[in-house]
Write a protein that holds these residues in place. Structure first.
Motif, PDB file in Angstrom:
ATOM      1  N   SER A  74      -0.558   2.275   8.152  1.00  0.00           N
ATOM      2  CA  SER A  74       0.261   1.842   9.293  1.00  0.00           C
ATOM      3  C   SER A  74      -0.572   1.538  10.523  1.00  0.00           C
ATOM      4  O   SER A  74      -0.093   0.898  11.450  1.00  0.00           O
ATOM      5  CB  SER A  74       1.302   2.919   9.618  1.00  0.00           C
ATOM      6  OG  SER A  74       0.665   4.126   9.956  1.00  0.00           O
ATOM      7  N   ARG A  75      -1.829   2.000  10.550  1.00  0.00           N
ATOM      8  CA  ARG A  75      -2.688   1.738  11.708  1.00  0.00           C
ATOM      9  C   ARG A  75      -3.469   0.430  11.580  1.00  0.00           C
ATOM     10  O   ARG A  75      -4.222   0.059  12.480  1.00  0.00           O
ATOM     11  CB  ARG A  75      -3.695   2.890  11.881  1.00  0.00           C
ATOM     12  CG  ARG A  75      -3.068   4.190  12.308  1.00  0.00           C
ATOM     13  CD  ARG A  75      -2.709   4.115  13.782  1.00  0.00           C
ATOM     14  NE  ARG A  75      -1.985   5.291  14.223  1.00  0.00           N
ATOM     15  CZ  ARG A  75      -2.581   6.389  14.703  1.00  0.00           C
ATOM     16  NH1 ARG A  75      -3.890   6.456  14.804  1.00  0.00           N
ATOM     17  NH2 ARG A  75      -1.849   7.413  15.091  1.00  0.00           N
TER      18      ARG A  75
ATOM     19  N   LEU B 275       0.864  -1.184   0.000  1.00  0.00           N
ATOM     20  CA  LEU B 275       0.000   0.000   0.000  1.00  0.00           C
ATOM     21  C   LEU B 275       0.894   1.224   0.000  1.00  0.00           C
ATOM     22  O   LEU B 275       2.050   1.161   0.407  1.00  0.00           O
ATOM     23  CB  LEU B 275      -0.894   0.001   1.240  1.00  0.00           C
ATOM     24  CG  LEU B 275      -1.805  -1.211   1.372  1.00  0.00           C
ATOM     25  CD1 LEU B 275      -2.613  -1.117   2.662  1.00  0.00           C
ATOM     26  CD2 LEU B 275      -2.734  -1.349   0.181  1.00  0.00           C
ATOM     27  N   TRP B 276       0.351   2.351  -0.456  1.00  0.00           N
ATOM     28  CA  TRP B 276       1.124   3.593  -0.422  1.00  0.00           C
ATOM     29  C   TRP B 276       0.956   4.201   0.963  1.00  0.00           C
ATOM     30  O   TRP B 276      -0.149   4.633   1.337  1.00  0.00           O
ATOM     31  CB  TRP B 276       0.651   4.503  -1.553  1.00  0.00           C
ATOM     32  CG  TRP B 276       0.893   3.841  -2.878  1.00  0.00           C
ATOM     33  CD1 TRP B 276       2.083   3.345  -3.326  1.00  0.00           C
ATOM     34  CD2 TRP B 276      -0.060   3.536  -3.893  1.00  0.00           C
ATOM     35  NE1 TRP B 276       1.933   2.767  -4.570  1.00  0.00           N
ATOM     36  CE2 TRP B 276       0.629   2.874  -4.940  1.00  0.00           C
ATOM     37  CE3 TRP B 276      -1.439   3.762  -4.048  1.00  0.00           C
ATOM     38  CZ2 TRP B 276       0.000   2.435  -6.101  1.00  0.00           C
ATOM     39  CZ3 TRP B 276      -2.058   3.331  -5.207  1.00  0.00           C
ATOM     40  CH2 TRP B 276      -1.349   2.679  -6.208  1.00  0.00           C
ATOM     41  N   PRO B 277       2.035   4.223   1.739  1.00  0.00           N
ATOM     42  CA  PRO B 277       1.906   4.492   3.180  1.00  0.00           C
ATOM     43  C   PRO B 277       1.522   5.920   3.516  1.00  0.00           C
ATOM     44  O   PRO B 277       1.036   6.172   4.614  1.00  0.00           O
ATOM     45  CB  PRO B 277       3.309   4.177   3.720  1.00  0.00           C
ATOM     46  CG  PRO B 277       4.220   4.329   2.561  1.00  0.00           C
ATOM     47  CD  PRO B 277       3.423   3.950   1.345  1.00  0.00           C
ATOM     48  N   HIS B 278       1.728   6.852   2.558  1.00  0.00           N
ATOM     49  CA  HIS B 278       1.418   8.248   2.847  1.00  0.00           C
ATOM     50  C   HIS B 278      -0.023   8.591   2.506  1.00  0.00           C
ATOM     51  O   HIS B 278      -0.445   9.719   2.706  1.00  0.00           O
ATOM     52  CB  HIS B 278       2.381   9.159   2.087  1.00  0.00           C
ATOM     53  CG  HIS B 278       2.363   8.932   0.597  1.00  0.00           C
ATOM     54  ND1 HIS B 278       2.752   7.743   0.031  1.00  0.00           N
ATOM     55  CD2 HIS B 278       1.984   9.723  -0.413  1.00  0.00           C
ATOM     56  CE1 HIS B 278       2.625   7.827  -1.283  1.00  0.00           C
ATOM     57  NE2 HIS B 278       2.148   9.024  -1.581  1.00  0.00           N
ATOM     58  N   MET B 279      -0.763   7.631   1.979  1.00  0.00           N
ATOM     59  CA  MET B 279      -2.161   7.899   1.620  1.00  0.00           C
ATOM     60  C   MET B 279      -3.081   7.165   2.596  1.00  0.00           C
ATOM     61  O   MET B 279      -2.752   6.077   3.067  1.00  0.00           O
ATOM     62  CB  MET B 279      -2.461   7.372   0.212  1.00  0.00           C
ATOM     63  CG  MET B 279      -1.643   7.982  -0.889  1.00  0.00           C
ATOM     64  SD  MET B 279      -2.181   7.260  -2.467  1.00  0.00           S
ATOM     65  CE  MET B 279      -0.851   7.801  -3.537  1.00  0.00           C
TER      66      MET B 279
ATOM     67  N   MET C 174       9.142  13.072   2.992  1.00  0.00           N
ATOM     68  CA  MET C 174       8.875  12.690   4.381  1.00  0.00           C
ATOM     69  C   MET C 174       9.976  11.830   4.970  1.00  0.00           C
ATOM     70  O   MET C 174      10.295  11.927   6.141  1.00  0.00           O
ATOM     71  CB  MET C 174       7.516  11.991   4.467  1.00  0.00           C
ATOM     72  CG  MET C 174       6.366  12.972   4.349  1.00  0.00           C
ATOM     73  SD  MET C 174       4.810  12.295   4.915  1.00  0.00           S
ATOM     74  CE  MET C 174       4.293  11.421   3.469  1.00  0.00           C
TER      75      MET C 174
ATOM     76  N   ILE D  31       6.570  -0.931  -2.942  1.00  0.00           N
ATOM     77  CA  ILE D  31       5.687   0.236  -2.967  1.00  0.00           C
ATOM     78  C   ILE D  31       5.765   0.919  -4.338  1.00  0.00           C
ATOM     79  O   ILE D  31       4.751   1.321  -4.907  1.00  0.00           O
ATOM     80  CB  ILE D  31       6.087   1.229  -1.851  1.00  0.00           C
ATOM     81  CG1 ILE D  31       5.720   0.630  -0.498  1.00  0.00           C
ATOM     82  CG2 ILE D  31       5.396   2.568  -2.049  1.00  0.00           C
ATOM     83  CD1 ILE D  31       6.159   1.498   0.662  1.00  0.00           C
TER      84      ILE D  31
ATOM     85  N   LEU E 243      -4.607   5.668   8.107  1.00  0.00           N
ATOM     86  CA  LEU E 243      -3.397   5.373   7.363  1.00  0.00           C
ATOM     87  C   LEU E 243      -3.134   3.874   7.438  1.00  0.00           C
ATOM     88  O   LEU E 243      -3.452   3.240   8.446  1.00  0.00           O
ATOM     89  CB  LEU E 243      -2.219   6.125   7.972  1.00  0.00           C
ATOM     90  CG  LEU E 243      -2.238   7.637   7.775  1.00  0.00           C
ATOM     91  CD1 LEU E 243      -1.229   8.301   8.691  1.00  0.00           C
ATOM     92  CD2 LEU E 243      -1.960   7.981   6.325  1.00  0.00           C
TER      93      LEU E 243
ATOM     94  N   ARG F  68       3.569   7.787   8.137  1.00  0.00           N
ATOM     95  CA  ARG F  68       3.224   7.842   6.715  1.00  0.00           C
ATOM     96  C   ARG F  68       4.363   7.356   5.816  1.00  0.00           C
ATOM     97  O   ARG F  68       4.302   7.530   4.609  1.00  0.00           O
ATOM     98  CB  ARG F  68       2.889   9.291   6.323  1.00  0.00           C
ATOM     99  CG  ARG F  68       1.585   9.765   6.918  1.00  0.00           C
ATOM    100  CD  ARG F  68       1.339  11.221   6.580  1.00  0.00           C
ATOM    101  NE  ARG F  68      -0.035  11.601   6.862  1.00  0.00           N
ATOM    102  CZ  ARG F  68      -0.502  11.863   8.074  1.00  0.00           C
ATOM    103  NH1 ARG F  68       0.278  11.797   9.131  1.00  0.00           N
ATOM    104  NH2 ARG F  68      -1.781  12.181   8.252  1.00  0.00           N
TER     105      ARG F  68
END
Lengths: 263, 220
Positions: free
Chosen positions: A156-157, A109-113, B144, B119, A154, B218
């Motif tokens: 990561s959660r 997954l794209w972690p910043h989205m 980031m 990713i 997110l 993130r």
């Protein structure tokens, strides 16, 4: 080998046609003359010992790896080559890829989205569809995989199982013509495997065309319309799940089923 | 050191404001611009075009291995002989931007290499490529993931800006230097100047920590 190569001409229902695919990395011949067809709504499980080439085959289908020889056709359009026979440019290739959904072993997954943004990204930015419409569909898809209350979180959660369900939702949101699953449950805690398999079972029942690389034998048997068994870069069995699991024909398949303690 | 020393500094506040304004504007502009230029240079490290790749590698190597002071001389004293004339403030700004853009590019490149491959592969598999890939996926992750390093570089910019007194830019250091040369109170002058730089660095650290906190969950 004739029974394994494409036995019939492609029909209008042929979603995927793989013809004579070969791929080497240096001296390592990972795929050797692989051919098979998939009809609309078929679920094919790719089985085989690790290193047999099944993940590479999956990656060749959407051109993440470019095969050395052979053709891939998605609904009769050739992957990687434009109508003129010239290689596709990046734009054509990316449009072609966006017709194929891929689910990764480690989710990717794209972690910043957020969850919702992950699902909407490709339909909005690659397929250039209307944002409002995509958002409604994305919410519906996330509801379908049981994540309606996680949309703004997110990745990561989330737990591994939840992440992988987002991965599946991300694939579905592109309205893909075929779904590729690369060991979707291998990175999950045993406790979390069930929730992902359940979603996949639901998709299969709903008529999605799916290729699944998996080590979940019971699941493969229940959900697949066909089993393709690979060894050392060859397809050596391509049969119904009942035939394959109850009466494996090759010694390799027998050894494999024994080693994964099926039965 | 006594109170009159501080009184003198207070009386000369106009000069000091001028210095603060110069330092702040130089640091802010070059800090922001060098990150953007770095973002433009970084993809070139991965270009399929070999001369582009070589060019950016040489540029970064040259900047990294030349002393900042020397580079300032080249811009301010060297370029006019080829008909390129910048005033002293612009020379200083250009020097800071070019020099530190190279560092930013190097920092961002290492962050790029560090992004988990799957990713990026997911981006490719979902049809992202070129500018869209950089804008939507690689860029945000790069920024980031490299925040602490970029913050470090900003502090380096603050310190390098103090060299610009050599080409008569009146920054904080130069302002206090001119005061102490009139009133012969170097210790107090330079201590106060030092405290100002320290405060500025604390401010940068505060911002960097805030952003790093935001980024933490993130970046995979």
């Amino acid at each position: 080998m004739n029974a394994i190569a494409n036995p019939k001409p492609a029909t209008t229902d042929t979603v995927l046609r793989v013809q004579g695919i070969s791929k080497s990395f240096g001296d390592n011949h990972v795929l050797k003359d692989i051919s098979f067809d998939m009809q609309k709504g078929e679920v094919v499980s790719l089985l085989g010992p690790s290193g047999c080439g099944k993940s590479t085959l999956l990656r060749c289908i959407n051109w993440l790896e470019e095969p050395d020889a052979g053709h891939i056709r998605l609904n009769s359009e050739r992957m990687g080559y434009a109508g003129s026979g010239a290689k596709m440019n990046d734009t054509q290739l990316s449009q072609m890829r966006s017709r194929i959904g891929m689910v990764f072993q480690h989710f990717a997954l794209w972690p910043h989205m957020t969850v919702l943004e992950n699902v909407m990204a490709s339909p909005v930015h690659v397929q250039k569809r209307d944002r409002k419409e995509v958002e409604n569909e994305a919410r519906a898809v996330l509801k379908r995989v049981g994540l309606e209350d996680k949309m703004d979180m997110l990745p990561s959660r989330l737990s591994g199982g939840q992440k992988q369900r987002v991965g599946i939702a991300r694939a579905l949101a592109m309205k893909p013509e075929i779904l590729l699953f690369d060991e979707p449950t291998s990175a999950l805690d045993p406790m979390l495997v069930g929730e992902v398999l359940e979603v996949m079972r639901d998709l299969a029942a709903d008529g999605a065309t799916m290729v699944i690389v998996t080590h979940e034998m019971k699941f493969a048997r229940q959900v697949s319309s066909r089993i393709i068994f690979m060894d050392s870069g060859h397809i050596i069995e391509n049969r119904s799940p009942e035939d394959f699991f109850d009466h494996p024909q090759t010694d390799k398949a027998k050894t494999f089923l024994h080693s994964v303690q099926y039965k | 050191m006594n109170l009159t020393d501080f009184q003198i500094i207070y009386d000369e506040r106009e000069t000091i404001y001028q210095g603060i304004e110069a330092t702040l504007s130089l640091v802010f502009i070059s800090g922001v611009v060098s990150v953007f230029v770095g973002l433009v240079l970084t993809p070139l490290f991965f270009s399929k075009v070999s001369w582009l790749r070589k060019a950016v590698e040489w540029l970064c190597s040259a900047m990294r291995c030349s002393p900042f002071l020397l580079f300032v001389y080249v811009i301010y004293f060297g370029l006019p002989s080829y008909g390129i004339n910048f005033d002293k403030y612009t020379s200083g700004l250009v020097a800071l931007i070019v020099y530190h853009s190279a560092y930013m590019a190097i920092i961002l490149r290492s962050a790029w290499v560090d992004i988990p491959a799957d990713i990026l592969e997911a981006g490719t598999a979902y049809g992202f490529r070129g500018a869209a890939m950089i804008r939507r996926i690689i860029g945000p992750l790069l920024l980031m993931r490299s925040i602490p390093m970029v913050g470090n570089q900003w502090i380096q910019i603050i310190k390098d800006s103090a060299y610009l007194g050599i080409i008569s830019v009146v920054d904080i250091t130069a302002a206090f230097n001119s005061i102490q040369s009139i009133y012969f109170n170097p210790f107090v002058c330079f201590i106060v100047a030092g405290l100002m730089y320290w405060l500025l660095c604390l401010l940068i650290e505060f911002i960097v920590n805030g952003v790093a906190h935001y980024a933490r969950e993130r970046i995979a």
